[in-house]
Structures are given as structure tokens and as C-alpha cells.
Design a protein around this motif. Structure first.
Motif, mmCIF file in Angstrom:
data_model
loop_
_atom_site.group_PDB
_atom_site.id
_atom_site.type_symbol
_atom_site.label_atom_id
_atom_site.label_comp_id
_atom_site.label_asym_id
_atom_site.label_seq_id
_atom_site.Cartn_x
_atom_site.Cartn_y
_atom_site.Cartn_z
ATOM 1 N N TYR A 1 -6.825 15.780 15.457
ATOM 2 C CA TYR A 1 -5.940 16.865 15.867
ATOM 3 C C TYR A 1 -4.521 16.347 16.090
ATOM 4 O O TYR A 1 -3.540 17.022 15.739
ATOM 5 N N LYS A 2 -4.404 15.159 16.668
ATOM 6 C CA LYS A 2 -3.072 14.593 16.901
ATOM 7 C C LYS A 2 -2.357 14.346 15.573
ATOM 8 O O LYS A 2 -1.149 14.606 15.447
ATOM 9 N N THR A 3 -3.098 13.868 14.580
ATOM 10 C CA THR A 3 -2.503 13.664 13.258
ATOM 11 C C THR A 3 -2.042 14.988 12.659
ATOM 12 O O THR A 3 -0.952 15.087 12.082
ATOM 13 N N LEU A 4 -2.876 16.029 12.815
ATOM 14 C CA LEU A 4 -2.513 17.344 12.293
ATOM 15 C C LEU A 4 -1.269 17.885 12.985
ATOM 16 O O LEU A 4 -0.376 18.465 12.348
ATOM 17 N N SER A 5 -1.170 17.708 14.299
ATOM 18 C CA SER A 5 0.000 18.183 15.045
ATOM 19 C C SER A 5 1.263 17.456 14.601
ATOM 20 O O SER A 5 2.319 18.074 14.454
ATOM 21 N N ASN A 6 1.153 16.159 14.374
ATOM 22 C CA ASN A 6 2.325 15.401 13.924
ATOM 23 C C ASN A 6 2.815 15.869 12.561
ATOM 24 O O ASN A 6 4.014 15.837 12.274
ATOM 25 N N MET A 7 1.897 16.311 11.728
ATOM 26 C CA MET A 7 2.285 16.799 10.406
ATOM 27 C C MET A 7 3.128 18.057 10.497
ATOM 28 O O MET A 7 4.020 18.281 9.666
ATOM 29 N N TYR A 8 2.879 18.903 11.508
ATOM 30 C CA TYR A 8 3.606 20.164 11.649
ATOM 31 C C TYR A 8 4.760 20.076 12.640
ATOM 32 O O TYR A 8 5.499 21.047 12.790
ATOM 33 N N ASN A 9 4.891 18.952 13.318
ATOM 34 C CA ASN A 9 6.001 18.798 14.256
ATOM 35 C C ASN A 9 7.305 18.424 13.565
ATOM 36 O O ASN A 9 8.375 18.499 14.166
ATOM 37 N N LYS A 10 7.198 18.010 12.312
ATOM 38 C CA LYS A 10 8.402 17.644 11.591
ATOM 39 C C LYS A 10 9.219 18.889 11.244
ATOM 40 O O LYS A 10 8.648 19.949 10.984
ATOM 41 N N PRO A 11 10.548 18.802 11.255
ATOM 42 C CA PRO A 11 11.358 19.961 10.868
ATOM 43 C C PRO A 11 11.134 20.319 9.408
ATOM 44 O O PRO A 11 11.075 19.449 8.545
ATOM 45 N N ASN A 12 10.982 21.644 9.166
ATOM 46 C CA ASN A 12 10.730 22.155 7.813
ATOM 47 C C ASN A 12 9.504 21.486 7.195
ATOM 48 O O ASN A 12 9.494 21.125 6.009
ATOM 49 N N ALA A 13 8.474 21.320 8.014
ATOM 50 C CA ALA A 13 7.275 20.617 7.545
ATOM 51 C C ALA A 13 6.539 21.462 6.511
ATOM 52 O O ALA A 13 6.310 22.655 6.713
ATOM 53 N N LYS A 14 6.157 20.830 5.415
ATOM 54 C CA LYS A 14 5.325 21.456 4.388
ATOM 55 C C LYS A 14 4.242 20.455 4.006
ATOM 56 O O LYS A 14 4.315 19.809 2.958
ATOM 57 N N PRO A 15 3.221 20.292 4.863
ATOM 58 C CA PRO A 15 2.190 19.284 4.601
ATOM 59 C C PRO A 15 1.411 19.602 3.326
ATOM 60 O O PRO A 15 1.317 20.756 2.893
ATOM 61 N N PHE B 1 0.801 -1.204 0.000
ATOM 62 C CA PHE B 1 0.000 0.000 0.000
ATOM 63 C C PHE B 1 0.838 1.259 0.000
ATOM 64 O O PHE B 1 0.307 2.351 -0.103
ATOM 65 N N THR B 2 2.114 1.185 0.200
ATOM 66 C CA THR B 2 2.934 2.381 0.293
ATOM 67 C C THR B 2 3.156 3.038 -1.047
ATOM 68 O O THR B 2 3.495 4.203 -1.124
ATOM 69 N N ASP B 3 2.943 2.308 -2.126
ATOM 70 C CA ASP B 3 3.170 2.852 -3.456
ATOM 71 C C ASP B 3 1.880 3.473 -3.974
ATOM 72 O O ASP B 3 1.180 2.911 -4.794
ATOM 73 N N THR B 4 1.484 4.618 -3.453
ATOM 74 C CA THR B 4 0.271 5.287 -3.861
ATOM 75 C C THR B 4 0.605 6.411 -4.810
ATOM 76 O O THR B 4 1.741 6.835 -4.938
ATOM 77 N N SER B 5 -0.456 6.936 -5.433
ATOM 78 C CA SER B 5 -0.257 7.993 -6.416
ATOM 79 C C SER B 5 -0.049 9.348 -5.784
ATOM 80 O O SER B 5 0.382 10.276 -6.434
ATOM 81 N N SER B 6 -0.357 9.501 -4.498
ATOM 82 C CA SER B 6 -0.178 10.789 -3.847
ATOM 83 C C SER B 6 1.228 10.907 -3.316
ATOM 84 O O SER B 6 2.007 9.978 -3.325
ATOM 85 N N CYS B 7 1.543 12.123 -2.808
ATOM 86 C CA CYS B 7 2.887 12.378 -2.315
ATOM 87 C C CYS B 7 3.100 11.672 -0.994
ATOM 88 O O CYS B 7 2.173 11.208 -0.359
ATOM 89 N N SER B 8 4.372 11.662 -0.539
ATOM 90 C CA SER B 8 4.717 10.889 0.653
ATOM 91 C C SER B 8 4.128 11.471 1.913
ATOM 92 O O SER B 8 4.006 10.786 2.908
ATOM 93 N N ASP B 9 3.747 12.757 1.882
ATOM 94 C CA ASP B 9 3.199 13.376 3.082
ATOM 95 C C ASP B 9 1.692 13.230 3.176
ATOM 96 O O ASP B 9 1.075 13.754 4.096
#
Length: 571
Positions: A321-335, A236-244
Motif C-alpha cells: 500500500y505504501k508503494t501504491l501511495s507513493n506512485m500517486y503522490n507524485k505531481p501529475n502522476a500517471k502510473p 539494473f536501471t536500464d530495463t525494458s519497461s517504462c521509468s514508472d
């Protein structure tokens, strides 16, 4: 219908339900017509009558279609489709080259919808027929559950625990063949929507885990759930969307087992009495998206907007909300923008309850919200939040607001000449920088408030400040007497600031829409209009944002300004 008693017939007659209309009723419709436990047997008898007629209709459909070939997937619907009232057979069974053999999920209500579709198909009226969202979710959920159970019970279940992409795609094709009302308009891939929903549902399933013994082993605590869904096979990891990309599903389609999550927001600080020298009086709107408008000051003991949200829904929104926070906790995050918008849609109720609670000082509220939701530092997310609050069901709302703002600017230049505030000639382009600057300077005079601005502070400074060469934006924001959103323009760059914190920048081509950005942050952060420009912002709220103000809450200055404006544009 002759077998029904007189009481049943009188209710059906009062509701204008004849025998043909009775065949299309659902269980919920029967509960509405015959409520209460006393009518249980009566509802059961009517439902048996509907089911029998449904089976007879489906048998007729099957006999009329016997001998017809199934047409390939094209933009036009086939004239004849498989029989529906049969047991599990070839038309709803999908056999792969290797075991196992999967089955399309059906039940009485789905069969009824299918027979209704074929009845309309015979009359050529099937074009606008759609399956309800509830039934579609049930079909997707139970089909995936069945596929996983069948696969794990097969000999391959020891090696593979989830269906592959090929099997998912084949099953989605089989579903749209069995339920043709679910086809997409794309003739090449009419099953794409169903495949996407099935894939999302599969990603939200949890792998079974063995219970830990009563005395846990020593060592680091084990994580029972991973936000990255690493337990799903690598296919399932090979999807058409981006990695984020983070694919989520609405809370109605996810089981209660997935609802455990941490509390979404930090506890607000103890409130202090807000200053009233530069704030306008409350002007609640008729917008139904929020029970309390951003200009109302609630008591610290008042429940957060009295939002009636179920406990399971709150837990699910906490997980989002936890998922959203994890998306922005990454360094240089650009979700991914679409992923963020999807999560904000799912978590809307809990977020507005937190923002609208008014349990912190208004001067401190923007910093608290930006700390909890850094996504709102992006203007696109703030504009999208404005759409959710005012008209959450309209996907074209932002485009309509921009169109109303252009029309408003076109009319207001002539209104300014009539009021002797603006002097012609004007630029033909209402989006030019010169025209926008002249408009920002003139608007507070065209729609004046009864309260003067702070000393040595012009009314237009509540909206925009022109930075001179060498000026420090941070130093100006610290000295600024207002904490409202403002634009800082130095001739080439536009900075959007809230309070004393610069939030983001606007491109040069979007400078003409700076007023809409300010209104978006007023709504998103639940801020009060400054008194010196309260009339102007209330007019824009009514005329551009299309969020009306109740008559009993409108100030005299607002009523006078609107009367002059309406009398001018109606000439």
C-alpha cells in the motif's frame, strides 16, 4: 515395499497407492497419509525408500542419455538431456569469462521432479508436465541467494555486490537447460519467464548495512529502506519497461526482513447511524471473494470481515500500500496500469477488510476510499476490482461480463415490448446512444421495486441524469437525494459520479457499458443499492455480473421479477 510393516501397507492399500505411485509422493503427501508425530519414523522410512528409487531412476536416465548431444534451444524438446544424479559438475555449473563460477540450485525434491519429467519424456507424455509454483519459487530464491553469496565471496566482490544482467541471463539459460519443464514456448527466448522472476527476486533483496553504534550520530535520521531500490547497482536501471514501472513479488517469495512498513490506511471516523429511507435491505451474495457482501450493514464493533490474515502478510500488504501511495503522490502522476493492477492484487485482503468494515457512514465512505485509494478514480481499476471480488481467478471475467451485458440488452428489448414498456422500432446497434438512453429509462419499470423513489425524482434518476444546456453537474449532485453512483450525460460527455463528487468521465464509445461501471463502483466501494432500483440492480447482479443471491435473502419483488424474466426467455 516388502520392508514396510503391515500398518503402513494397509494405509497405502486403502489409498490405492502402489509402488509406482509411491515414487511420486511428496513430503506433504506423506503427512496427509500418516499424520501426527507418532508416524514420524514411518514417514522417514518411506521417504528414504522413495529417495533411493529416485536415485536409481536418475542413474538410468543418465546412462540412457550418455553420448547424446544437447540440442540447441528450439520449439521441440531435446531427446536426451544431462544426467541428474551427479554432484556439482559441468551441466549445472555456469562459468563466466571472469570469476566467479555459479551453480544451479538443486535438492532432493527438485531432482525428483526432474527425474519424473524424464520418465514422462521417454513415453512422450512430458508436454503438460509443470513444476509446482512452490518449487519454482524455491529454485529462484535459492539460486539468486547463491549467486549473490558466491559473487561477494569472490575477488570481484569488493567492487560488485550483485550479478550483472549478462550473468542473470546466462544463469536463466542454464536453469531451463537443467530443468527443461520450465522452458517457455518461445523458441528464441525460452528462458524469458525464469529471467524475469530472477530479476524481480534480485530487486527485492536488501543490501547489507553496518549496524549503527549505540549512540547515534547527530543529524537527520537515516533511511534504512528506499522504495526505489537505489542500492542495487546501476546496471539494473536500464530495463525494458517504462521509468514508472514498479516490480513486486508475492509475499510468499519475500523474506520477513522486508515486511516492515507503515500502517496502510488512515483511521476511519466515528460512525453515525445511517439513514434508512432510501437504502435497500441486505442481499448477501454467494461470492466467496468477500466474506461480507457490499449490501450488508455491519456493526461498528464487528471485526473487519473477520479476515484471517497472518501478521507477516499484513505487514507485507502494508508495504504494498505504501508503494501504491507513493506512485500517486507524485505531481501529475500517471502510473503504469499493469503496475497498479499488480499491487492491487497483492494488497487485496487488507484493502477489502478496510472497505467492508462499515465503520463509517455510507455517505462518507466513497470520499474516504478515494482519499486512501485514488487509483479507483480510474474506471479500469474499478472494473478490475469487480473481477477480484466476484471471480478473482478468471482473467477473462471482464470480457465475459461485457458479453453477458450485450446479450442481456438484446433480450431485454423484446422483453420490454412484451411488457408494453418499450415501443419498436429499435436500433439494430445495442451499443448506440439512443438505445442506451431508452434502456436506462425502461429498466426500472421492467424490474420494478416495491419502494417508490423520492418525491419529484424518477427511478431512472438513480442510474442516469440527462444534463440540459447550462446545467451545472456539481450543483445537481449537491441537490440529489441519493448518494449512489450515477451517470451524468449531456449528449456528448458522460460523467461518472459517486455521491456529490464527480469521479471520472467515460468515452462516447463506452457509454453503452455505463451500467457495468455503476455496478463496479457499487462493489468496489461496498455501497448499498437504492431501494427504488434494488430489484433491477439485483437482477443485473445475478444475470450479468454472475454473482448469485442466496434464496433466503432474496426479496419478494426480486423473486417475482426473476420469475417473469425466466418465463419470457425460456419461451
Amino acid at each position: 515395499m516388502d520392508s514396510f510393516d503391515d500398518s503402513t501397507l494397509s494405509v497405502l492399500e486403502a489409498a490405492s497407492v502402489d509402488e509406482e505411485a509411491l515414487k511420486g509422493l511428496s513430503r506433504d503427501d506423506l503427512k496427509d497419509l500418516f499424520p501426527g508425530p507418532g508416524n514420524f519414523l514411518r514417514r522417514k522410512k518411506i521417504w528414504e525408500f522413495i529417495s533411493q528409487n529416485c536415485e536409481n531412476t536418475m542413474d538410468q536416465d543418465g546412462s540412457s542419455c550418455s553420448g547424446c548431444e544437447i540440442m540447441p534451444s528450439t520449439s521441440s524438446m531435446p531427446q536426451c538431456l544431462p544426467q541428474t544424479s551427479t554432484p556439482v559438475s559441468a551441466e549445472k555449473t555456469m562459468k563466466m569469462p571472469d570469476p566467479p563460477e555459479y551453480v544451479v540450485y538443486t535438492d532432493s525434491e527438485l531432482d525428483m521432479v526432474r527425474s519424473e519429467y524424464f520418465a514422462l519424456l521417454r513415453n512422450g507424455k512430458e508436454k503438460n508436465f509443470k513444476m509446482s509454483k512452490e518449487l519454482c519459487c524455491r529454485l529462484i530464491r535459492n539460486t539468486i541467494t547463491s549467486m549473490v553469496a558466491i559473487l561477494r565471496a569472490s575477488p570481484m566482490g569488493k567492487e560488485v555486490t550483485y550479478p550483472s544482467k549478462l550473468e542473470m541471463r546466462a544463469m536463466s539459460q542454464k536453469i531451463v537447460e537443467y530443468y527443461p519443464m520450465l522452458r517457455d514456448s518461445d523458441a528464441n527466448m525460452p528462458y524469458l519467464t525464469i529471467y524475469t522472476k530472477m530479476y524481480k527476486r534480485l530487486q527485492n533483496m536488501r543490501s547489507p548495512r553496518k549496524r549503527q553504534c549505540s549512540i547515534p550520530k547527530r543529524g537527520a535520521a537515516k533511511t534504512l529502506f528506499s522504495a526505489d531500490n537505489q542500492n542495487i547497482e546501476t546496471d539494473f536501471t536500464d530495463t525494458s519497461s517504462c521509468s514508472d514501472t514498479v516490480v513486486l513479488e508475492s509475499s510468499d517469495d519475500i523474506s520477513e526482513d522486508n515486511s516492515s512498513a507503515a500502517s496502510p490506511l488512515p483511521a476511519p471516523s466515528v460512525p453515525k447511524k445511517p439513514k434508512s429511507s432510501t437504502k435497500t435491505s441486505p442481499l448477501p451474495s454467494k461470492s466467496t471473494s468477500c466474506s461480507t457482501h457490499r449490501t450488508m450493514v455491519a456493526s461498528p464493533t464487528m471485526p473487519a470481515n473477520n479476515v484471517d490474515v497472518g501478521q507477516d502478510s499484513l505487514k507485507m500488504q502494508a508495504r504494498h500500500y505504501k508503494t501504491l501511495s507513493n506512485m500517486y503522490n507524485k505531481p501529475n502522476a500517471k502510473p503504469n496500469q499493469n503496475d497498479v493492477a499488480q499491487i492491487l492484487d497483492l494488497e487485496f485482503e487488507a484493502r477489502r477488510a478496510f472497505v467492508d468494515a462499515d465503520i463509517t457512514r455510507e455517505e462518507d465512505r466513497p470520499a474516504k476510499i478515494f482519499e486512501a485509494y485514488p487509483c479507483f478514480k480510474d474506471v479500469r481499476n474499478a472494473m478490475d476490482e469487480l473481477r477480484r471480488i466476484v471471480d478473482g481467478t478468471n482473467s477473462r471475467y471482464i470480457e465475459e461480463v461485457k458479453g453477458r451485458w450485450t446479450e442481456f440488452c438484446t433480450k431485454v428489448q423484446f422483453y420490454g415490448v412484451w411488457k408494453k414498456v418499450l415501443k419498436p422500432p429499435f436500433s439494430l446497434d445495442v451499443h448506440s446512444v439512443d438505445f442506451t438512453l431508452a434502456l436506462f429509462n425502461a429498466l426500472p419499470s421492467l424490474f420494478p421495486s416495491t419502494v417508490s423513489p423520492p418525491k419529484n425524482f424518477a427511478s431512472c434518476e438513480a442510474l442516469i441524469h440527462i444534463l440540459k444546456s447550462g446545467d451545472d453537474p456539481t450543483l445537481y449532485l449537491k441537490k440529489r437525494p441519493l448518494s449512489s453512483p450515477v451517470l451524468l450525460f449531456d449528449g456528448s460527455t458522460t460523467i461518472v459520479a459517486v455521491g456529490n463528487v464527480p469521479v471520472t468521465t467515460l468515452p462516447q464509445e463506452d457509454f453503452s457499458e455505463g451500467m457495468l461501471v455503476l455496478m463496479a463502483y457499487y462493489y468496489t466501494l461496498h455501497l448499498t443499492y437504492p431501494k427504488c432500483v434494488a430489484t433491477l440492480l439485483s437482477v443485473i447482479q445475478t444475470e450479468v455480473i454472475a454473482d448469485t443471491i442466496h434464496d433466503k435473502d432474496a426479496t419478494s419483488a426480486y423473486k417475482k421479477a426473476m420469475a417473469d424474466w425466466r418465463s419470457f426467455i425460456e419461451k
